[in-house]
Design an enzyme around this catalytic site. Structure first.
Site, PDB file in Angstrom:
ATOM      1  N   LYS A  77      21.140  12.579  82.555  1.00 16.11           N
ATOM      2  CA  LYS A  77      20.719  12.262  83.924  1.00 16.11           C
ATOM      3  C   LYS A  77      19.647  13.251  84.360  1.00 16.11           C
ATOM      4  O   LYS A  77      19.697  14.436  83.995  1.00 16.11           O
ATOM      5  CB  LYS A  77      21.953  12.345  84.838  1.00 16.11           C
ATOM      6  N   SER A 152      25.599   7.236  91.552  1.00 19.58           N
ATOM      7  CA  SER A 152      24.200   7.541  91.426  1.00 19.58           C
ATOM      8  C   SER A 152      23.704   7.627  89.988  1.00 19.58           C
ATOM      9  O   SER A 152      22.489   7.611  89.760  1.00 19.58           O
ATOM     10  CB  SER A 152      23.907   8.875  92.115  1.00 19.58           C
ATOM     11  N   SER A 176      30.070   8.991  91.189  1.00 19.12           N
ATOM     12  CA  SER A 176      28.794   8.633  90.558  1.00 19.12           C
ATOM     13  C   SER A 176      28.807   8.449  89.054  1.00 19.12           C
ATOM     14  O   SER A 176      27.801   8.023  88.487  1.00 19.12           O
ATOM     15  CB  SER A 176      27.739   9.670  90.890  1.00 19.12           C
TER      16      SER A 176
END
Ligand code: GLN
Length: 473
Positions: A77, A152, A176
């Protein structure tokens, strides 16, 4: 979705049987990345490096001195830093930033010969539940491009879903990792708070944030945690001992489900039915399953929002336009540098949270909101830990609905925040939560995930239970 490989075990046996080489495997993933750009899951591909590493590690495999993760091709990420590589937390405010060091978890992965092939799109500063808040555009669900992948960590979820890598890293502050794992049909873990170093994770809300993996198998999840977790002198909030990920139970488990979750008015009928089927199946496997009352469900998201925005407003004050990232070209003095750089650099959701967080920390409202929310968190934590005096595992559906449509909730922040209804409990209490792919919605074929939570450092039980359902979804 069909994937070339679902676990490192499969990769390694294919390599050992000369069916594929590691450089060929990397080419396969690079090809998947380049043919699926419309999903917008990847912000940057590290193709040359990945190819070079693949050759080196292939040689090590031949010589018999490769690390535990040789063959593991991963994406990370965009809020996890990697030495000499850009990291932006999907924000314009970090444009031009390149990290001088690697996150501890990244160092540990590389030391065991994992290959990092790309960095993935996400909601800006990990604030979101649909991946529509990225400065680089939304990520799409690979199963249905009109739907979101969750957030997210949506890019990391889709990278695994669409076979662009074998596993990936996300971060989870309120759901997330688990929510996008449920929306895309992968395994996703929020590890026990303090089991994973936050060194090198761009902070959102430090007392909630943990890095965790997305995988297509429980065995990869177990292995990655084994490699990444454990004390690190760079992170003072860490647990002193690493959880035992292979810890097994001594017999059938005592499992609780929270009645209010299943009865919640916001739950989709098909998700409720899948949860009931899951409970029946658990009983069929000899576990004891009991419904319990937990009357705090509706306090969890407000409590989470107050505390995380407060922490975020403080954490994000470092993005001032002075030290790194974007600096406004219109600025004429110190104050206008702060104001303009932040105005231009942050997106609307991040601004909303900084404002909210600043508000709850002002001296007039500190006790009304922040102190109160701290007390509520303490109560939720204690009541959650109390459940584990009588039970080994708590189960809930991971989310109350399947992946929703792009744009469906983007103008309604409250509806979006409620996407975290079942996941924030683990973050508030610091306990691990694992989302497993369990069923598919009979109408639209979207995945439905179940969440398994245990006491702190008891991930071993979750893995054991997850394995009992492994070929199910
Ligand atoms: N969706 C939640 C939020 O918007 C969770 C985010 C996260 O876990 N990073 O805050």
């Amino acid at each position: 979705m069909t994937k070339r490989f679902s676990s490192l075990l499969e990769v390694r046996s294919a390599i050992d049987a000369n069916q594929i080489t590691l450089p060929q495997l990397v080419d396969h993933y690079l090809d998947r990345i380049s043919t699926q750009q419309q999903l917008n899951a990847i912000l940057e591909v590290f193709s040359d490096e990945a190819k070079t590493q693949a050759q080196l590690i292939q040689d090590k495999i031949k010589q018999g001195n490769a690390g535990k993760l040789a063959g593991m091709v991963m994406a990370i990420k965009d809020n996890i830093v990697y030495k000499d590589h850009p990291a932006s937390a999907a924000s314009k405010i970090l444009s031009g930033f390149t990290s001088l060091f690697s996150a501890t978890v990244v160092e540990r992965l590389l030391a065991e010969d994992a290959i990092i092939i790309a960095r993935t799109n996400c909601d800006e500063f990990a604030m979101g539940a649909s991946n529509e808040n990225s400065a680089f555009g939304p990520v799409l669900n690979a199963l249905d491009n009109s739907r979101v992948p969750g957030g997210s960590s949506g890019g990391s979820a889709v990278a695994v879903q669409a076979d662009m890598c074998l596993a990936s890293l996300g971060s989870d502050t309120g759901g997330s990792i688990r929510q996008p794992a449920a929306f895309t049909g992968s395994y996703g873990l929020y590890p026990s708070y303090g089991s994973m170093s936050r060194w090198g994770l761009i902070a959102f809300a430090s007392s909630f944030d943990q890095i965790g993996p997305f995988t297509s198998s429980v065995s990869d999840m177990q292995l990655l945690m084994e490699v990444m977790a454990g004390p690190d002198a760079h992170d003072a909030t860490m647990l002193q001992t690493k959880p035992d990920y292979a810890k097994a139970s001594k017999g059938p488990l005592k499992i609780a489900y929270i009645k209010d979750c299943i009865e919640h008015p916001g739950i989709e009928a098909e998700v409720k039915q899948a949860t009931e089927a899951f409970i029946a199946e658990l009983k069929g496997k000899g576990h004891t399953v009991e419904g319990i009352d937990f009357p705090y469900l509706d306090s969890m998201v407000p409590c989470y929002q107050i505390l995380t925005t407060a922490e975020a407003s403080s954490n994000l004050s470092r993005f001032s336009g002075l030290t790194y990232g974007h600096r406004s070209s219109q600025a004429t003095d110190l104050e206008s540098t702060y104001k303009l750089s932040r105005t231009e650099g942050f997106g609307p959701e991040v601004k909303r949270r900084i404002m909210l967080g600043t508000f709850v920390l002002t001296s007039d409202y500190f006790d009304t909101y922040y102190t109160k929310a701290q007390k509520v968190r303490q109560l939720i934590r204690q009541k959650t830990l109390d459940i584990f005096k009588n039970f080994d595992v708590i189960i809930t559906p991971t989310t109350s609905t399947v992946a929703f449509k792009v744009g469906e909730k983007s103008n309604d922040p409250i509806a979006m925040y409620l996407a975290d209804l079942f996941t924030v409990q683990a973050n508030l209490a610091g306990i691990p939560g694992l989302s497993i792919p369990y069923a598919t919605h009979p109408g639209n074929q979207m995945p439905i995930g179940m969440q398994l939570m245990s006491n702190i450092s008891n991930e071993g039980l979750l893995f054991e239970l997850a394995k009992q359902f492994e070929s199910k979804a």
